[in-house]
Design an enzyme around this catalytic site. Structure first.
Site, short mmCIF file in Angstrom:
data_model
loop_
_atom_site.label_atom_id
_atom_site.label_comp_id
_atom_site.label_asym_id
_atom_site.label_seq_id
_atom_site.Cartn_x
_atom_site.Cartn_y
_atom_site.Cartn_z
N CYS B 111 58.48 -56.16 -99.21
CA CYS B 111 58.35 -55.33 -98.08
C CYS B 111 59.80 -55.42 -97.28
O CYS B 111 60.17 -54.50 -96.50
CB CYS B 111 57.28 -55.65 -97.29
SG CYS B 111 55.68 -55.25 -98.00
N HIS B 257 59.17 -52.67 -90.67
CA HIS B 257 58.43 -52.70 -91.73
C HIS B 257 56.80 -52.35 -91.06
O HIS B 257 56.38 -53.02 -90.37
CB HIS B 257 58.36 -53.76 -92.65
CG HIS B 257 57.39 -53.53 -93.64
ND1 HIS B 257 57.17 -52.60 -94.55
CD2 HIS B 257 56.33 -54.74 -93.89
CE1 HIS B 257 56.03 -52.94 -95.12
NE2 HIS B 257 55.50 -54.02 -95.06
N ASN B 287 50.78 -49.21 -95.18
CA ASN B 287 51.67 -50.12 -95.65
C ASN B 287 52.23 -49.62 -97.09
O ASN B 287 51.47 -49.73 -98.15
CB ASN B 287 51.42 -51.55 -95.86
CG ASN B 287 52.45 -52.68 -96.31
OD1 ASN B 287 53.55 -51.99 -96.52
ND2 ASN B 287 52.19 -53.77 -96.02
#
Lengths: 76, 339
Positions: B111, B257, B287
């Site tokens: 990520c 993020h 996500n």
């Protein structure tokens, strides 16, 4: 030095925008609308404001403000 | 001083929308619980055999359109969901984009891939190894999530976002600001997919087909990750803000993020940022790992939320553990939608 109920209640009220007077020793996290993620958020705030680090697993076992205060003061 | 300058931006989401209600079928969850815990209402999921290569090409093409040229000499693909163990997908993506002789390679910082990719692209430019770099963050992670795992199944979505950095001066808008990267391999098992590589096979002597099914899926210790994410993103953000000479009040947008809205709000709280400065589109994307930041930047630029001159703080945290932050003053860019 022991942490007082007042200082801990101030941290909780500040972090979650709750009225200070709604937080008493026997108030439960559930009554304050705090889920398990909120408890992690609270432990981060306690670290920031009071300099005390609490394990996520420990705070997850607690039910009330009094449980948390007792744990913090046993750690001191 | 030579710097990489953000000069192109594009993103692409697959068309299939999967709502929380659909995710909840067969799991002991409610749509409201997912939304309250994560901020996610729906996510996009690939269909028809699309892989990260296809998403990367779509996002890369849009970034090239936004850039208005094709003089790109390096292509980096950041991904956590590679098409195969070998070779990297970047050379194939470069060829499909008509950049057939560009240097091309993949990076995996999960990520944090966008921040690590920006740092890498900026480094290639400042060292004069590249003149213009196309960084594409492409993820099709949903096949790596155990459909029976209520902790991870609701979280992830597929998508891709891309940027182009060209060579310029640090005084220009769009210049990559101070960068801080970090890692803690002691937390490697908190977010991992054990099977598929070589270590597990070497340790067990088992063939891939003999490894436990659940080891092919993501394992995640959510509560532990939550605290690490807030702390590390806050810590690295403070460093780059200080190096940039910005206070929290100077920041127009915190673009972090998109793992969980409550992580972003936690970082915002620690940094003293007002909620209005915390950018998010996780409600519609879930996500998307490395892709989430360029996807959100595209979304914001296209809606007009990001204006030239805005001071933007970028930050990410992910598997590794890895994290990073940087700053940018938003440049003039023409950006298309996400479809």
């Amino acid at each position: 030095m022991n942490v007082s109920m007042d200082s801990l209640a101030e941290v909780i009220a500040g972090r979650f925008n709750l009225p200070r007077e709604s937080i008493a020793a026997e108030t439960s996290f559930e009554e304050m609308g705090l889920d398990s993620l909120s408890r992690i958020e609270l432990s981060l705030s306690i670290h920031k404001e009071l300099g005390i680090q609490i394990d996520d697993e420990e705070i997850d076992k607690m039910a009330t403000v009094s449980d948390l205060l007792g744990f913090i003061n046993r750690m001191q | 001083v030579i710097r990489g300058i953000l000069s192109g931006l594009g993103a692409w989401l697959p068309p299939l929308i999967v709502t929380n209600a659909e995710i909840c079928a067969g799991l002991d969850l409610t749509p409201e619980w997912i939304e309250k815990r994560t901020g996610i209402k729906e996510r996009r999921v690939v269909s028809g055999g699309l892989s990260i290569r296809d998403l990367a090409v779509n996002a890369g093409r849009k970034a090239l359109q936004s850039y208005g040229g094709s003089d790109v000499d390096t292509v980096i693909v950041a991904t956590t969901s590679p098409d195969r163990l070998c070779p990297a997908v970047a050379p194939e993506v470069a060829t499909l984009l008509g950049l057939s002789e560009a240097g091309a390679y993949d990076i995996n910082s999960a990520c944090s891939g966008f921040i690590y990719g920006l740092a890498t692209a900026n480094g290639l430019i400042t060292s004069e190894a590249a003149k213009a770099v196309l960084l594409i963050c492409s993820e099709v992670f949903t096949p790596l999530v155990n459909p029976a795992d209520r902790a991870t199944r609701p979280i992830f979505g597929d998508g891709a976002g891309a940027v182009i950095l060209r060579r310029g001066e640090s005084s220009e808008s769009g210049a990559i600001g101070p960068v801080r990267l970090g890692s803690d391999g002691g937390g490697a098992d908190l977010l991992s997919i054990p099977a598929g590589g070589c270590r597990q096979r070497a340790a067990t002597g088992l063939a891939h087909t003999q490894l436990p099914v659940e080891d092919w899926y993501l394992h995640m210790d959510g509560p532990a990750i939550f605290g690490h994410a807030v702390n590390r993103m806050t810590q690295s953000a403070r460093v780059v803000l200080s190096l940039a000479g910005w206070s929290g009040e100077d920041v127009d947008w915190f673009v972090g993020h998109q793992a969980n809205i409550r992580i972003l709000q936690g970082v915002g709280y620690e940094l003293g940022l007002s909620k209005a400065k915390i950018a998010s589109n996780i409600d519609r994307t879930g996500n998307t790992l490395a892709a989430s930041i360029p996807l959100l930047l595209s979304d914001m630029a296209q809606r007009g939320d990001l204006q030239p001159g805005n001071r933007v703080l970028l930050g990410a945290f992910g598997a590794g553990l890895s994290w990073g932050a940087t700053t940018i003053v938003w440049p003039e860019l023409s950006v298309d939608g996400l479809e």
